[in-house]
Design a protein around this motif. Structure first.
Motif, PDB file in Angstrom:
ATOM      1  N   PHE A 202       0.693  -0.772   0.236  1.00 36.82           N
ATOM      2  CA  PHE A 202       0.005   0.108   0.199  1.00 36.82           C
ATOM      3  C   PHE A 202       0.883   1.683  -0.173  1.00 36.82           C
ATOM      4  O   PHE A 202       0.656   2.384  -0.503  1.00 36.82           O
ATOM      5  N   VAL A 203       2.369   1.504   0.634  1.00 37.60           N
ATOM      6  CA  VAL A 203       2.591   2.299   0.689  1.00 37.60           C
ATOM      7  C   VAL A 203       3.880   2.705  -0.620  1.00 37.60           C
ATOM      8  O   VAL A 203       4.030   3.844  -1.217  1.00 37.60           O
ATOM      9  N   ARG A 204       4.907   1.502  -1.104  1.00 42.59           N
ATOM     10  CA  ARG A 204       5.215   2.461  -1.836  1.00 42.59           C
ATOM     11  C   ARG A 204       5.258   2.293  -3.259  1.00 42.59           C
ATOM     12  O   ARG A 204       4.081   2.031  -3.678  1.00 42.59           O
ATOM     13  N   GLY A 205       5.642   4.159  -3.665  1.00 42.85           N
ATOM     14  CA  GLY A 205       4.245   4.122  -5.238  1.00 42.85           C
ATOM     15  C   GLY A 205       3.092   5.076  -4.927  1.00 42.85           C
ATOM     16  O   GLY A 205       2.635   5.637  -5.768  1.00 42.85           O
ATOM     17  N   ALA A 206       2.822   5.214  -3.060  1.00 41.63           N
ATOM     18  CA  ALA A 206       1.421   5.776  -2.671  1.00 41.63           C
ATOM     19  C   ALA A 206       1.365   6.692  -3.261  1.00 41.63           C
ATOM     20  O   ALA A 206       0.130   7.405  -3.595  1.00 41.63           O
ATOM     21  N   ALA A 207       2.194   7.640  -3.656  1.00 46.87           N
ATOM     22  CA  ALA A 207       2.002   9.061  -4.084  1.00 46.87           C
ATOM     23  C   ALA A 207       1.734   9.353  -5.306  1.00 46.87           C
ATOM     24  O   ALA A 207       1.476  10.212  -5.905  1.00 46.87           O
ATOM     25  N   SER A 208       2.263   8.291  -5.854  1.00 46.64           N
ATOM     26  CA  SER A 208       2.581   8.142  -7.716  1.00 46.64           C
ATOM     27  C   SER A 208       1.217   7.875  -8.484  1.00 46.64           C
ATOM     28  O   SER A 208       1.260   8.052  -9.056  1.00 46.64           O
ATOM     29  N   THR A 209       1.117   6.834  -7.981  1.00 47.97           N
ATOM     30  CA  THR A 209      -0.239   5.519  -7.998  1.00 47.97           C
ATOM     31  C   THR A 209      -1.030   6.168  -7.631  1.00 47.97           C
ATOM     32  O   THR A 209      -1.483   7.054  -7.983  1.00 47.97           O
ATOM     33  N   THR A 210      -2.356   5.160  -7.881  1.00 42.73           N
ATOM     34  CA  THR A 210      -3.667   5.266  -7.500  1.00 42.73           C
ATOM     35  C   THR A 210      -3.731   5.873  -6.539  1.00 42.73           C
ATOM     36  O   THR A 210      -3.649   6.089  -5.540  1.00 42.73           O
ATOM     37  N   ARG A 212      -6.352   5.652  -4.877  1.00 49.26           N
ATOM     38  CA  ARG A 212      -6.711   4.578  -3.521  1.00 49.26           C
ATOM     39  C   ARG A 212      -5.560   4.142  -2.239  1.00 49.26           C
ATOM     40  O   ARG A 212      -6.318   3.858  -1.264  1.00 49.26           O
ATOM     41  N   ASN A 213      -4.451   3.957  -3.172  1.00 51.83           N
ATOM     42  CA  ASN A 213      -3.766   3.201  -1.880  1.00 51.83           C
ATOM     43  C   ASN A 213      -3.596   4.259  -0.261  1.00 51.83           C
ATOM     44  O   ASN A 213      -3.943   4.030   0.749  1.00 51.83           O
ATOM     45  N   GLY A 214      -3.750   5.311  -0.671  1.00 49.24           N
ATOM     46  CA  GLY A 214      -3.395   6.688   0.234  1.00 49.24           C
ATOM     47  C   GLY A 214      -5.046   6.548   0.422  1.00 49.24           C
ATOM     48  O   GLY A 214      -4.388   6.934   2.190  1.00 49.24           O
ATOM     49  N   ALA A 215      -5.633   6.064   0.465  1.00 51.25           N
ATOM     50  CA  ALA A 215      -7.675   5.607   1.257  1.00 51.25           C
ATOM     51  C   ALA A 215      -7.125   5.218   2.166  1.00 51.25           C
ATOM     52  O   ALA A 215      -7.639   5.468   3.271  1.00 51.25           O
ATOM     53  N   ILE A 216      -6.422   4.108   1.624  1.00 57.65           N
ATOM     54  CA  ILE A 216      -6.665   2.516   2.579  1.00 57.65           C
ATOM     55  C   ILE A 216      -5.522   3.373   3.906  1.00 57.65           C
ATOM     56  O   ILE A 216      -5.842   2.339   4.784  1.00 57.65           O
ATOM     57  N   ILE A 217      -4.438   3.244   3.441  1.00 59.71           N
ATOM     58  CA  ILE A 217      -3.586   4.044   4.712  1.00 59.71           C
ATOM     59  C   ILE A 217      -4.342   5.008   5.449  1.00 59.71           C
ATOM     60  O   ILE A 217      -4.395   5.037   6.716  1.00 59.71           O
ATOM     61  N   ARG A 218      -4.900   5.922   4.744  1.00 57.61           N
ATOM     62  CA  ARG A 218      -5.656   6.985   6.091  1.00 57.61           C
ATOM     63  C   ARG A 218      -6.815   5.961   6.707  1.00 57.61           C
ATOM     64  O   ARG A 218      -7.070   6.032   7.985  1.00 57.61           O
ATOM     65  N   ALA A 219      -7.337   5.148   6.157  1.00 55.05           N
ATOM     66  CA  ALA A 219      -8.448   4.052   7.190  1.00 55.05           C
ATOM     67  C   ALA A 219      -7.539   3.581   7.838  1.00 55.05           C
ATOM     68  O   ALA A 219      -7.981   3.447   8.913  1.00 55.05           O
ATOM     69  N   ALA A 233       4.870   2.347   8.816  1.00 57.41           N
ATOM     70  CA  ALA A 233       4.780   2.215   7.206  1.00 57.41           C
ATOM     71  C   ALA A 233       5.777   1.625   6.754  1.00 57.41           C
ATOM     72  O   ALA A 233       7.192   1.804   7.372  1.00 57.41           O
ATOM     73  N   GLU A 234       5.421   0.520   5.821  1.00 57.90           N
ATOM     74  CA  GLU A 234       6.658  -0.034   5.385  1.00 57.90           C
ATOM     75  C   GLU A 234       7.197   0.751   4.048  1.00 57.90           C
ATOM     76  O   GLU A 234       6.374   0.373   3.203  1.00 57.90           O
ATOM     77  N   GLY A 235       8.496   0.336   3.925  1.00 56.62           N
ATOM     78  CA  GLY A 235       8.856   0.572   2.213  1.00 56.62           C
ATOM     79  C   GLY A 235       8.591   1.873   1.446  1.00 56.62           C
ATOM     80  O   GLY A 235       8.541   1.516   0.571  1.00 56.62           O
ATOM     81  N   VAL A 236       8.460   3.147   2.635  1.00 50.87           N
ATOM     82  CA  VAL A 236       9.112   4.065   1.776  1.00 50.87           C
ATOM     83  C   VAL A 236      10.706   4.435   1.079  1.00 50.87           C
ATOM     84  O   VAL A 236      11.236   4.605   1.770  1.00 50.87           O
ATOM     85  N   GLU A 237      10.440   4.329  -0.131  1.00 51.15           N
ATOM     86  CA  GLU A 237      11.616   4.404  -0.766  1.00 51.15           C
ATOM     87  C   GLU A 237      11.977   6.211  -1.121  1.00 51.15           C
ATOM     88  O   GLU A 237      12.729   6.810  -1.466  1.00 51.15           O
ATOM     89  N   THR A 238      10.620   6.960  -1.638  1.00 51.13           N
ATOM     90  CA  THR A 238      10.928   8.213  -2.591  1.00 51.13           C
ATOM     91  C   THR A 238      10.553   9.399  -0.622  1.00 51.13           C
ATOM     92  O   THR A 238       9.436   9.267   0.247  1.00 51.13           O
ATOM     93  N   HIS A 239      10.895  10.538  -1.638  1.00 53.66           N
ATOM     94  CA  HIS A 239      10.251  11.508  -0.689  1.00 53.66           C
ATOM     95  C   HIS A 239       8.673  11.885  -1.105  1.00 53.66           C
ATOM     96  O   HIS A 239       7.777  12.203   0.059  1.00 53.66           O
ATOM     97  N   PHE A 243       6.371  12.127   2.527  1.00 55.45           N
ATOM     98  CA  PHE A 243       5.212  13.350   2.081  1.00 55.45           C
ATOM     99  C   PHE A 243       3.432  12.773   2.806  1.00 55.45           C
ATOM    100  O   PHE A 243       3.519  13.238   3.057  1.00 55.45           O
ATOM    101  N   LEU A 244       3.474  12.379   1.576  1.00 51.24           N
ATOM    102  CA  LEU A 244       2.159  11.358   1.925  1.00 51.24           C
ATOM    103  C   LEU A 244       1.996  11.020   2.845  1.00 51.24           C
ATOM    104  O   LEU A 244       0.818  10.866   3.861  1.00 51.24           O
ATOM    105  N   ILE A 245       3.064   9.593   3.687  1.00 50.89           N
ATOM    106  CA  ILE A 245       3.272   9.121   4.793  1.00 50.89           C
ATOM    107  C   ILE A 245       2.443  10.197   5.797  1.00 50.89           C
ATOM    108  O   ILE A 245       2.077   9.893   6.978  1.00 50.89           O
ATOM    109  N   ARG A 246       3.742  10.995   6.157  1.00 51.82           N
ATOM    110  CA  ARG A 246       3.394  12.178   6.745  1.00 51.82           C
ATOM    111  C   ARG A 246       1.747  12.703   7.104  1.00 51.82           C
ATOM    112  O   ARG A 246       1.610  13.088   7.476  1.00 51.82           O
ATOM    113  N   GLU A 247       1.353  13.439   5.552  1.00 56.31           N
ATOM    114  CA  GLU A 247       0.333  13.538   6.159  1.00 56.31           C
ATOM    115  C   GLU A 247      -1.153  12.806   6.256  1.00 56.31           C
ATOM    116  O   GLU A 247      -2.431  13.507   6.695  1.00 56.31           O
TER     117      GLU A 247
END
Ligand code: C2E
Ligand code: MG
Ligand code: MG
Ligand code: MG
Length: 289
Positions: A202-210, A212-219, A233-239, A243-247
């Motif tokens: 759910f985490v990797r690429g969450a900012a750039s892909t769909t 939905r990943n962000g919505a699931i993380i939020r839930a 959050a596991e697997g955070v590779e990019t800035h 940023f999204l994970i923090r938000e």
């Protein structure tokens, strides 16, 4: 001709299956000797507070440096170790190494250790953990056990009892890889978890892909907050993902952006530094590759 081709095919499959079986047998054989041959060691990956780039702890990840094949991923051998009755010994080796190493870190820095469902279901597991903690004079609150949903497949009365004993020991419990299995909310209700680890998928690429990943993380974060549990959050590779994970209000971050699994020596240095910067560890490599 068709028959000959058929037979040839049959032989080919048999040969392939045979080599697969012997390959597996060889791996199993080598695995049985790996600990006494000192081919296994533990790597440590930082877990960082999402808000302040401060080290919260490290996850202990077992490594097997095979003399002929080089590094073999735990994804390849943990399953075999579970099937062959070796996971108990390997797991205890990881626990003892990890707590022994973490005993050198500042008091606020935790160690997380993965616990296979087979270890969890071992009736002696609480005694084993208590013995390791007492050998190193290690405060139980500094040890976090990462457990997957696999533990809930076993007899539920026994499972409840183990959770109760682990809790009364004072260790922390994290639900690992959340979102990948059944992710039954019943598990969250029943078991006294202190933390949910949101799976990398759910985490990797969450900012750039769909979205939905962000919505699931939020839930998941909302759920964890209301149950008074932390989130990692596991697997955070990019800035962008950071940023999204923090938000989204995730409490902790684990991923290559803050560091790959490293040697005990490297972890000790990092544990003693007050801040860790995103991508500030270009020199970090997978141990002894
Ligand atoms: P896990 O417990 O979910 O551990 C996290 C895995 O994700 C680790 O892989 C880690 O290196 C990897 N990872 C972390 N951040 C990133 C990232 O930003 N990008 C990418 N691509 N990967 C990242 P590793 O060490 O290969 O371990 C795989 C799995 O093997 C673990 O997943 C765990 O289920 C199992 N495992 C590892 N060590 C042990 C152990 O001592 N005991 C048991 N029972 N299982 C273990
Ligand atoms: Mg884990
Ligand atoms: Mg995980
Ligand atoms: Mg995993």
């Amino acid at each position: 001709a068709a028959k000959a081709a058929g037979r040839g095919k049959h032989c080919f499959y048999e040969a392939a299956m045979h080599s697969e079986a012997t390959d597996r047998q060889r791996l199993e054989h080598d695995l049985r000797l790996a600990l006494e041959r000192q081919e296994m060691f533990v790597a440590y990956q930082p877990i960082v507070l999402a808000a302040g780039e401060e080290i919260s702890g490290f996850e202990a990840l077992v490594r097997w440096n095979h003399p002929a094949r080089g590094m073999i991923s735990p994804d390849k051998f943990i399953g075999i170790a579970e099937e062959c009755g070796m996971i108990g010994k390997i797991g205890e080796f990881v626990l003892r190494s990890a707590v022994g190493e973490a005993a050198h870190w500042p008091e606020h820095v935790r160690i997380a250790v993965n616990l296979s469902p087979i270890q969890f279901n071992d009736p002696h597991i609480t005694d084993t953990i208590a013995a390791v903690l007492s050998d190193y004079g290690f405060r139980p609150e500094r040890l976090e056990l990462e457990i997957t949903e696999g533990v809930f497949l076993a007899d539920s009365d026994a499972t409840d009892g183990t959770f109760a004993r682990l809790k009364s020991l004072g260790v922390r419990l994290a639900l690992d890889d959340f979102g990948t299995g059944y992710s039954s909310l019943g598990y969250l209700k029943k078991a006294p978890f202190d933390k949910i680890k949101i799976d990398q998928s759910f985490v990797r690429g969450a900012a750039s892909t769909t979205k939905r990943n962000g919505a699931i993380i939020r839930a998941i974060v909302t759920l964890a907050d209301s149950l008074d549990m932390d989130t990692t959050a596991e697997g955070v590779e990019t800035h962008d993902d950071l940023f999204l994970i923090r938000e989204l209000g995730v409490s902790q971050v684990q991923g290559y952006i803050f560091g790959k699994p490293m040697t005990g020596e490297e972890a000790r240095k990092l544990a003693n530094s007050s801040r860790v910067e995103a991508e500030g560890f270009q020199c970090i490599r997978e141990p002894r590759q």
